[in-house]
Design an enzyme around this catalytic site. Structure first.
Site: not given
Ligand code: GLN
Length: 488
Positions: A76, A151, A175
């Protein structure tokens, strides 16, 4: 080759059925052919990869190759990679070449893995759909009009489409697990502190944890084995021994107590997802596990608590991006203050700005007690509900997400609808618990995930349950039809 798991490819390399160079060439060709339709990669490091693959093949011919030596994977784009662009999905870091490798990257490199590239993601990991990236949205290989989740959506799409056999991700509120669920993969978020955060660009430091997206629990175990363990460069990294994860995969789950929280099957859960998850729980029951209904108090407050705590930490972490030391710098500064404000105005996208504003607000003198302090207190209560539950059950199971993959653009204008996607995943982050998602069914041709949450450091138990489930079912073997054929 792209239908084989990491464990199978490791066997292929060991028995000389193929070389790392052949594997790497195969996957690089697939990236070139298919990535334009899904935008899973920000950077492809073909030259590096081919050189690393040759070096891996040489080690093998000398007889000193480790278990993961020569296996291709992707990281990532939140993990710092020496000399390779590390963008975090943001214009702010579009020109950033990291001077060093994140600990996780270094460990996987030392194990001989071959990095094919860096995967696309929501900007600074803020999002659930991979649509907030500066590099454009990622598409789901199961249906290119749908989101892959986020994400870590680039990692999920790349693995699901067979562009790479496994990829790393990070999980602050879901995420890794949510994109794994939406793309039909196994996604593991370890215990907070199990894997070093050094060199992983910070979003919300008390919640962030690195993990993996793979086809199988066995593959996740292989990678975690190398990634886990103490790192003196991360003060929150746990000084705990790393068990042999693969050795425990086949243990019987007879008598295992699985807690099923009533609150995970509430009104927000779509019928198809509910059906798939209930059937999956039945599979575990038929293997001798015992299902126990439980209540997790205050779990309904996890999304509001998260959207105070995470932005608060983000607003502080992101203050380092000021145009002075690294990253984007405006060309139109009139004075120093203007340099900061213009740089940040140009460098950050809308969602990141929204989080910084919310975070600065809840931390400000007049509101700290009402929001931030209160959220910390409720976070403690949520953590305690999990601890109480684990006095009587070994793991907790439920859905990973309320729905299958949604359409691109469907939630981009409604941040709260987007935030509610993580309703089942955020609790584990608030409590620092390990959790994983495995494919357990399909609705309208789209994958559905089963989530398993364990007590601190119970990664081995989660992987064991997931592996036993995968021994009985074939959901983890389904591939997106358009990218599946041997010559696709
Ligand atoms: N969807 C969540 C957010 O927008 C979690 C994102 C994540 O786990 N990095 O913060």
């Amino acid at each position: 080759m792209h239908r084989r798991t990491l464990a199978q490819l490791a066997d292929d390399l060991r028995s000389r059925r193929c070389s790392s160079y052949e594997l790497t060439t195969h996957f690089l060709a697939r990236i070139e052919r298919h990535d334009p339709s899904m935008n899973a990669f920000v950077t492809v490091t073909a030259d590096h990869a081919l050189a690393d693959a040759r070096a891996a093949d040489e080690r093998r011919s000398r007889g000193d190759a480790g278990p993961l030596d020569g296996l291709p994977l992707a990281h990532k784009d939140i993990f710092c990679t020496e000399g390779v662009k590390t963008s975090c999905g943001s214009r702010m870091l579009d020109n950033f070449l990291s001077p060093y490798d994140a600990t996780l990257v270094a460990r996987l490199k030392d194990a001989g893995t071959v990095m094919l590239g860096k995967t696309n993601m929501d900007e600074f990991a803020m999002g659930s759909s991979s649509e907030s990236s500066f590099y454009g949205p990622v598409r789901n290989p199961w249906d290119l009009e749908r989101v892959p989740g986020g994400s870590s959506g680039g990692s999920a799409a790349a693995v699901a489409a067979g562009l790479v056999p496994a990829a790393t991700g990070t999980d602050t509120g879901g995420s890794i697990r949510q994109p794994a669920a939406l793309c039909g993969l196994t996604g593991l978020k370890p215990t907070y502190g199990r894997v070093s955060r050094y060199g992983m660009i910070a979003f919300a430091s008390s919640l962030d944890q690195a993990g993996v997206l793979t086809w199988t629990a066995e593959d996740a175990a292989l990678l975690l084995q190398v990634m886990a363990g103490f790192d003196p460069r991360d003060s929150t990294c746990l000084e705990e021994p790393v068990p042999d994860y693969r050795a425990g995969l086949n243990a019987s789950i007879r008598g295992l107590r699985i807690g099923v929280p009533a609150g995970f099957f509430d009104a927000g859960l779509e019928e198809g997802n509910r059906g798939a998850v209930e059937t999956a729980l039945g599979v575990l029951e038929s293997q001798g596990a015992e299902l126990v209904g439980i209540e997790l108090d205050n779990l309904d407050l996890s999304v509001p608590v998260y959207y105070v705590v995470a932005p608060a930490e983000a607003s502080s972490n992101l203050s380092r991006f000021d145009g002075v030391r690294f990253g984007h710098r405006t060309e139109h500064a009139e004075d120093l203050l203007n340099l900061y404000t213009r740089t940040r105005g140009e460098g950050f996208g809308a969602e990141v700005k929204r989080r910084i504003l919310t975070g600065a607000y809840v931390l400000s003198a007049g509101y700290y007690d009402a929001y931030y302090l209160k959220a910390q207190q409720v976070r403690q209560l949520i953590s305690q509900s999990f601890s109480r539950a684990f006095e009587s059950v070994d793991v907790i199971a439920g859905p990973t997400t309320p729905t299958p993959a949604f359409m691109l653009g469907q939630k981009t204008n409604d941040p709260v609808a987007m935030y509610l996607n993580d309703i089942y995943t955020i609790g584990a982050n608030l409590a620092g618990l390990p959790a994983l998602s495995i494919p357990c069914g399909a609705v309208g041709g789209l994958p559905v995930g089963l989530q398993l949450i364990g007590p601190h450091l119970a990664e081995g138990v989660l992987l064991n349950v997931a592996h036993r489930f995968q021994a009985e079912t074939d959901w983890h073997q389904r591939r997106p039809p358009d990218f599946d054929a041997e010559n696709a």
